[in-house]
Write a protein that holds these residues in place. Sequence first.
Motif, mmCIF file in Angstrom:
data_model
loop_
_atom_site.group_PDB
_atom_site.id
_atom_site.type_symbol
_atom_site.label_atom_id
_atom_site.label_comp_id
_atom_site.label_asym_id
_atom_site.label_seq_id
_atom_site.Cartn_x
_atom_site.Cartn_y
_atom_site.Cartn_z
ATOM 1 N N GLU A 212 0.999 -1.359 0.055
ATOM 2 C CA GLU A 212 0.082 0.210 0.091
ATOM 3 C C GLU A 212 0.850 1.305 -0.039
ATOM 4 N N ILE A 213 1.908 1.442 0.910
ATOM 5 C CA ILE A 213 2.746 2.385 1.163
ATOM 6 C C ILE A 213 3.390 2.919 -0.125
ATOM 7 N N THR A 214 3.755 1.706 -0.973
ATOM 8 C CA THR A 214 4.675 2.003 -2.235
ATOM 9 C C THR A 214 3.624 2.274 -3.422
ATOM 10 N N GLY A 215 2.421 2.300 -3.238
ATOM 11 C CA GLY A 215 1.487 2.413 -4.232
ATOM 12 C C GLY A 215 1.234 1.175 -5.357
ATOM 13 N N THR A 216 1.706 0.215 -4.895
ATOM 14 C CA THR A 216 1.621 -1.183 -5.618
ATOM 15 C C THR A 216 0.137 -1.600 -5.669
ATOM 16 N N ILE A 217 -0.523 -1.481 -4.503
ATOM 17 C CA ILE A 217 -2.236 -1.636 -4.487
ATOM 18 C C ILE A 217 -2.654 -0.444 -3.747
ATOM 19 N N SER A 218 -3.812 -0.243 -4.225
ATOM 20 C CA SER A 218 -4.776 0.941 -3.533
ATOM 21 C C SER A 218 -5.152 0.813 -2.058
ATOM 22 N N LYS A 219 -5.034 1.458 -1.255
ATOM 23 C CA LYS A 219 -5.491 1.354 0.023
ATOM 24 C C LYS A 219 -7.055 1.255 0.192
ATOM 25 N N THR A 220 -7.296 0.095 0.913
ATOM 26 C CA THR A 220 -8.693 -0.512 1.210
ATOM 27 C C THR A 220 -8.854 -1.382 2.420
ATOM 28 N N ASP A 221 -9.949 -1.327 2.846
ATOM 29 C CA ASP A 221 -10.078 -2.259 4.240
ATOM 30 C C ASP A 221 -10.055 -3.633 3.590
ATOM 31 N N ARG A 222 -10.076 -4.153 2.541
ATOM 32 C CA ARG A 222 -10.263 -5.349 2.025
ATOM 33 C C ARG A 222 -9.066 -6.049 1.519
ATOM 34 N N ASN A 223 -7.795 -5.280 1.972
ATOM 35 C CA ASN A 223 -6.313 -5.789 1.942
ATOM 36 C C ASN A 223 -6.379 -6.790 2.913
ATOM 37 N N LYS A 224 -6.386 -7.788 2.798
ATOM 38 C CA LYS A 224 -5.928 -8.760 3.766
ATOM 39 C C LYS A 224 -5.459 -10.035 3.054
ATOM 40 N N GLN A 225 -4.374 -10.405 3.493
ATOM 41 C CA GLN A 225 -3.537 -11.603 2.730
ATOM 42 C C GLN A 225 -3.320 -11.481 1.280
ATOM 43 N N VAL A 226 -3.042 -10.354 0.745
ATOM 44 C CA VAL A 226 -3.128 -10.233 -0.820
ATOM 45 C C VAL A 226 -2.062 -10.900 -1.322
ATOM 46 N N LEU A 227 -0.982 -11.267 -0.699
ATOM 47 C CA LEU A 227 0.009 -12.254 -1.431
ATOM 48 C C LEU A 227 -0.407 -13.869 -1.278
ATOM 49 N N ASP A 228 -1.145 -13.968 -0.225
ATOM 50 C CA ASP A 228 -1.753 -15.381 -0.033
ATOM 51 C C ASP A 228 -2.754 -15.808 -1.146
ATOM 52 N N LYS A 229 -2.470 -16.121 -2.367
ATOM 53 C CA LYS A 229 -3.218 -16.397 -3.591
ATOM 54 C C LYS A 229 -4.080 -17.722 -3.509
ATOM 55 N N LEU A 230 -3.395 -18.517 -2.707
ATOM 56 C CA LEU A 230 -4.298 -20.209 -2.651
ATOM 57 C C LEU A 230 -5.187 -20.222 -2.098
ATOM 58 N N GLN A 231 -6.575 -20.848 -2.410
ATOM 59 C CA GLN A 231 -7.483 -21.226 -1.371
ATOM 60 C C GLN A 231 -7.264 -21.603 0.007
ATOM 61 N N VAL A 232 -6.437 -22.579 -0.036
ATOM 62 C CA VAL A 232 -6.102 -22.911 1.479
ATOM 63 C C VAL A 232 -5.411 -22.101 2.202
ATOM 64 N N GLU A 233 -4.779 -21.227 1.558
ATOM 65 C CA GLU A 233 -4.033 -20.101 2.407
ATOM 66 C C GLU A 233 -4.998 -19.108 3.158
ATOM 67 N N ARG A 234 -5.962 -18.778 2.340
ATOM 68 C CA ARG A 234 -6.977 -17.815 3.054
ATOM 69 C C ARG A 234 -8.114 -18.699 4.038
ATOM 70 N N GLU A 235 -8.284 -19.792 3.550
ATOM 71 C CA GLU A 235 -9.125 -20.481 4.659
ATOM 72 C C GLU A 235 -8.572 -20.885 5.863
ATOM 73 N N ARG A 236 -7.195 -21.222 5.932
ATOM 74 C CA ARG A 236 -6.415 -21.484 7.083
ATOM 75 C C ARG A 236 -5.887 -20.211 7.795
ATOM 76 N N GLY A 237 -5.721 -19.276 6.996
ATOM 77 C CA GLY A 237 -5.001 -18.114 7.638
ATOM 78 C C GLY A 237 -3.422 -18.180 7.650
ATOM 79 N N ILE A 238 -2.883 -19.074 6.856
ATOM 80 C CA ILE A 238 -1.379 -19.390 6.957
ATOM 81 C C ILE A 238 -0.975 -19.076 5.538
ATOM 82 N N THR A 239 0.472 -18.821 5.605
ATOM 83 C CA THR A 239 0.999 -18.912 4.267
ATOM 84 C C THR A 239 1.639 -20.226 4.014
ATOM 85 N N VAL A 240 1.493 -20.628 3.054
ATOM 86 C CA VAL A 240 1.974 -22.134 2.209
ATOM 87 C C VAL A 240 3.180 -21.841 1.394
#
Length: 660
Positions: A81-109
């Motif tokens: 966000e700070i570097t302007g790579t993505i725009s600031k929004t409340d929905r920016n959670k685990q942006v780099l965690d792209k796999l479904q399993v990562e979002r479900e478990r809340g971990i980075t695989v």
Amino acid sequence: MALAGRAALRWGARLPSPCSCPGAAPLCRPAELPAACQRPYSSRSKEKLDMSTYPVESIRNFSIIAHVDHGKSTLADRLLEITGTISKTDRNKQVLDKLQVERERGITVKAQSASLFYNHEGVNYLLNLIDTPGHVDFSYEVSRSLSACQGVILVVDANEGIQAQTVANFYLAFEAQLSIIPVINKIDLKNADPERVEKQIEKLFDIPTDECIRISAKQGTNVEKVLQKVIEKIPPPQCNTADPLKALVFDSTFDHYRGVIANIALFGGDIAKGQKIVSAHTKKRYEVNEVGILTPNEQPTHKLYAGQVGYLIAGMKEVTEAQIGDTLFLYKQPVEPLPGFKSAKPMVFAGMYPIDQTEYNNLKSALERLTLNDSSVTVHRDSSLALGAGWRLGFLGLLHMEVFNQRLEQEYNMSVILTAPTVPYKAVLSSAKLIKAYGKDQITIINPAQFPDKFSVSEYLEPTVLGTIVTPHEYIGKIITLCQDRRAVQKDMLYIDENRVMLKYLFPLNEIVVDFYDALKSLSSGYASFDYEDAGYQSADLIKMDILLNGNPVEELATIIHNDKAYAAGKLLCERLKETIPRQLFEIAIQAAIGKKIIARETLKAYRKNVVAKCYGGDITRRMKLLKRQAEGKRLMRKIGNVEVPRDAFIRVLKRETDK
């Protein structure tokens, strides 16, 4: 013309979308986009970037490392966000965690990379960030990511302090001689104690307290300081654009339409579309179709230069062609291949079989594609009389096994049977005949069917691990008892501060592979953390335990086990079989045996007709005669009857119990 244009829009013809998210509307607005695609139009457009404006001196390659759930992915979101790579929004959670399993478990695989552009004191910098997993099972991802970096951000939770994986990750970075920037996260929490954590970092890692940066990644407090420190403290990569092309493949994924997409780090030269390149591993030649950077989605560029990290598409159609750790160079300009990566050492093995044998080829294709993306899994062909053709897979740990299985289901729609996990044992042979047959005096056993007889073996060896436990001091007694029950030997005990203790134990791997972590968490109310590393093999009193049904051994149920644990394991397996095998017209004896000695038995009673139902009173001898005739019939039936164990009974017994 206008009518044609309107008709095209009316029938849903899509205009070229500036957004790379699947199924995006033709004219996306930032507010409508998923978090991973919300960034300024300029960076989302497919205009090719000119990377020559970033010389080697203004490039910084770094990773974020930490224990599980200490806020790596949240910090990565704020940096984007700070570097302007993505725009600031409340929905920016685990942006780099792209796999479904990562979002479900809340971990980075999977380690994910992104290129950030940042202006510091009037100079434009290119920062290549890699967000890494925190769990011990994915430490191979961490060590691989560090090979493309010159520095790391070590994140520590201000509330929990230093944990077991923090220590392990620090030493990975320290051994790779990387610059380390300590960051204390979650200072906004009510129970945060950054002073205590700073003292822990100074005591354990010998890093002065004034070098620690206190931040709150969630609220964005002091995150800008982290970027400034990255530029000041982390050195630029040591490479030159004038050198011939030398690119390291550190990750790869498979796309159905474009083939293999390889993530590369350039250690010399430059690469552009149209160039002819050669793989040092396969010696095959390719033409480059596209190069670019990840921001975090693919952004094509004209060229990539030495010191930069990006992706490459070169028409590799086979999943085996992009080996992780491979070196790419220009055709007719060969270079000395880079050392690559030490291959991952599997710690846990499990059998994988298709539920329906007609799905075998589909599962084979899915496994090939998934192992391209997760190169730490080893695959060997295997077959079983009960479960058919399949594979024996090697994983780095139990969570790794579960995540791999989940990814197969979610990404490839494959349902499989996964057998109970086992560990690789070794046997030192004493029989000259066996040594000649195998061509060596020491063999590795990953399947109980290969277990050699004790008369032809001088000793058996089992794998061990050096485990690190960090716990509040009030739970020490319970944890020491648990470790002793698992045949562990204490090696070290160190007080990190007045409340936390670090214990080091030498564990047999098979004692911790299934439920040790769960038991540790429940004993310590979730406060203890655990990490382990390979510690070689040690001599052990191992035996092969067979399961007999009416005296006939069942090959699929044989297990290798330590002599001390054989009775309890045999009894448990017999009880589970009694519950799952359907009753027959004759009695079934379910036995656990070591060699000729029976150590546990359960009896499955036969179905029997009430032959004395017609007897109303009368002499007892008539009743006894009928029962005796029935017993003789049952005995004869038992002699000639085979016990057919149904496939679903095998699955229920062999499958790892999820509730244990």
